[in-house]
Write a protein that holds these residues in place. Structure first.
Motif, PDB file in Angstrom:
ATOM      1  N   LYS A  76      -8.681  -4.140  -1.680  1.00 47.25           N
ATOM      2  CA  LYS A  76      -9.274  -5.422  -1.275  1.00 47.25           C
ATOM      3  C   LYS A  76      -9.592  -5.445   0.222  1.00 47.25           C
ATOM      4  O   LYS A  76     -10.459  -6.182   0.664  1.00 47.25           O
ATOM      5  CB  LYS A  76      -8.330  -6.568  -1.621  1.00 47.25           C
ATOM      6  CG  LYS A  76      -8.194  -6.808  -3.114  1.00 47.25           C
ATOM      7  CD  LYS A  76      -7.208  -7.934  -3.387  1.00 47.25           C
ATOM      8  CE  LYS A  76      -7.045  -8.160  -4.890  1.00 47.25           C
ATOM      9  NZ  LYS A  76      -6.054  -9.233  -5.186  1.00 47.25           N
ATOM     10  N   GLY A  77      -8.866  -4.688   1.001  1.00 45.68           N
ATOM     11  CA  GLY A  77      -9.094  -4.675   2.449  1.00 45.68           C
ATOM     12  C   GLY A  77      -7.886  -4.134   3.179  1.00 45.68           C
ATOM     13  O   GLY A  77      -6.757  -4.181   2.684  1.00 45.68           O
ATOM     14  N   ASP A  78      -8.115  -3.560   4.377  1.00 42.72           N
ATOM     15  CA  ASP A  78      -7.040  -2.967   5.154  1.00 42.72           C
ATOM     16  C   ASP A  78      -6.187  -4.053   5.793  1.00 42.72           C
ATOM     17  O   ASP A  78      -6.656  -5.134   6.118  1.00 42.72           O
ATOM     18  CB  ASP A  78      -7.590  -2.026   6.225  1.00 42.72           C
ATOM     19  CG  ASP A  78      -8.429  -2.770   7.245  1.00 42.72           C
ATOM     20  OD1 ASP A  78      -9.541  -3.165   6.899  1.00 42.72           O
ATOM     21  OD2 ASP A  78      -7.948  -2.952   8.383  1.00 42.72           O
ATOM     22  N   ASP A  79      -4.933  -3.755   5.958  1.00 40.29           N
ATOM     23  CA  ASP A  79      -3.972  -4.686   6.543  1.00 40.29           C
ATOM     24  C   ASP A  79      -2.836  -3.854   7.117  1.00 40.29           C
ATOM     25  O   ASP A  79      -2.248  -3.022   6.425  1.00 40.29           O
ATOM     26  CB  ASP A  79      -3.473  -5.645   5.467  1.00 40.29           C
ATOM     27  CG  ASP A  79      -2.480  -6.663   6.024  1.00 40.29           C
ATOM     28  OD1 ASP A  79      -2.301  -6.688   7.251  1.00 40.29           O
ATOM     29  OD2 ASP A  79      -1.899  -7.416   5.228  1.00 40.29           O
ATOM     30  N   GLU A  80      -2.502  -4.080   8.380  1.00 41.98           N
ATOM     31  CA  GLU A  80      -1.438  -3.295   9.011  1.00 41.98           C
ATOM     32  C   GLU A  80      -0.094  -3.520   8.319  1.00 41.98           C
ATOM     33  O   GLU A  80       0.735  -2.611   8.249  1.00 41.98           O
ATOM     34  CB  GLU A  80      -1.333  -3.656  10.501  1.00 41.98           C
ATOM     35  CG  GLU A  80      -2.525  -3.173  11.324  1.00 41.98           C
ATOM     36  CD  GLU A  80      -2.323  -3.429  12.803  1.00 41.98           C
ATOM     37  OE1 GLU A  80      -1.248  -3.927  13.172  1.00 41.98           O
ATOM     38  OE2 GLU A  80      -3.250  -3.124  13.573  1.00 41.98           O
ATOM     39  N   GLU A  81       0.133  -4.728   7.806  1.00 40.48           N
ATOM     40  CA  GLU A  81       1.372  -4.997   7.097  1.00 40.48           C
ATOM     41  C   GLU A  81       1.464  -4.154   5.827  1.00 40.48           C
ATOM     42  O   GLU A  81       2.538  -3.670   5.458  1.00 40.48           O
ATOM     43  CB  GLU A  81       1.459  -6.491   6.744  1.00 40.48           C
ATOM     44  CG  GLU A  81       2.719  -6.877   5.974  1.00 40.48           C
ATOM     45  CD  GLU A  81       4.005  -6.594   6.745  1.00 40.48           C
ATOM     46  OE1 GLU A  81       5.035  -6.328   6.092  1.00 40.48           O
ATOM     47  OE2 GLU A  81       3.971  -6.628   7.996  1.00 40.48           O
TER      48      GLU A  81
END
Length: 319
Positions: free
Chosen positions: A169-174
């Motif tokens: 769905k999309g990149d996320d650092e968490e």
């Protein structure tokens, strides 16, 4: 720390807390006497009552992650580790198992273990426990420790599937931090489980005399069981590495898309910039040149354009 005793035969059972390990000797007429001790504060008492060697207690005190399988003339000693899920992650706990005659002694660092299903089976007379001896109980305890890894690995698998959907769905650092945390947990489990192979192999070869012929067949299953668990661990480790590669691949694809869009925008403005570079903006008839607020309007326009672009980039997830 509490001490409990489970004493049982084919047609009788009793379970209670005891104050002293000497009290456990009163139940020696049962087929099996299982003494469970929470904590390692009773080593001197254990030595006094059962006569275990000093080498055993040194292994318990000094061992730091090492699995031990030691065979003596009249008893068997195993030192291994259980893993528990806590709010802060996984925790490893030292567990000691003794087999001497019809006595089985288990010790762990704190209250609580994975042996409750065994206790319930013994209490209700289910399974083969009442018909078998102390050697079968030792096998069941070892099998319970191995079996405890299965639900933990299943939960890790579910977490990785969830993270895979988030990555797509999309990149996320968490999300990346969670993947690395799962990977550390898998490696932690692997480092804990892998030494069991050597201990169980030694148990099969050198410790067979402590087990009846029927129970020896179950010992062979322990080695196969731990191999199956390790295969699952390795599969999860590869999956975690694949998630990390997928994460960076997704970022790379998104970066390429951003660069493509910005390149198109830059290409459009190149000829416009070229024309203004040649002619400038110094035409004789320019209405804004005589406007009193033209300078401030230009600055305001540039600021609004910059803020609008920042808003657009953030909305698109580019910043």
């Amino acid at each position: 720390m509490s001490k409990t005793v489970f004493a049982y035969s084919k047609d009788r059972f009793m379970g209670q807390k005891i104050e002293s390990l000497k009290d456990a000797l009163e139940f020696r007429d049962h087929s099996v006497v299982w003494v469970n001790i929470d904590g390692f504060d009773h080593l001197s008492e254990l030595k006094e009552v059962f006569g275990f060697h000093d080498a055993v207690f040194k292994a318990i005190v000094r061992s730091k992650g090492r699995v031990k399988a030691m065979m003596f003339e009249d008893y068997l000693f195993l030192l291994l580790y259980q893993i528990y899920e806590l709010s802060g992650g996984l925790k490893r706990e030292k567990t000691a198992i003794f087999l001497k005659d019809n006595f089985v002694i288990t010790m762990q660092e704190r209250a609580g273990d994975v042996f409750n299903p065994i206790r319930e089976s013994i209490r209700k007379g289910e399974g083969l426990f009442r018909e078998k001896g102390a050697d079968y109980l030792v096998f069941a305890l070892l099998d319970a420790i191995i079996e405890n890894y299965i639900p933990m690995l299943e939960r890790i698998s579910s977490r990785m599937e969830e993270l895979e959907s988030k990555i797509l769905k999309g990149d996320d650092e968490e999300t990346l931090r969670r993947i690395h945390r799962i990977r550390r947990e898998i490696l932690f489990m692997r480092r804990t489980i892998f030494p069991l192979l050597e201990a169980f192999r030694k148990l099969e070869i050198d410790g067979r005399r402590f087990f009846e012929q029927e129970t020896r067949e179950y010992l062979d299953e322990l080695h196969e069981h731990i191999m199956e668990v390790l295969e699952v661990v390795e599969s999860h480790r590869e999956m975690a590495n694949g998630l990390i590669e997928m994460y960076y691949s997704t970022i790379s694809m998104k970066t390429n898309e951003i660069i493509r869009i910005l390149t198109v925008v830059s290409t459009i403005f190149i000829p416009l910039t070229f024309i203004t570079g040649i002619y400038g903006m110094n035409f004789h008839y320019m209405p804004e040149l005589g406007w009193r607020y033209g300078y401030f309007a230009s600055l305001t326009g540039m600021l609004l354009i910059a803020l609008g672009m920042l808003y657009y980039f953030r909305k698109k997830g580019w910043l």
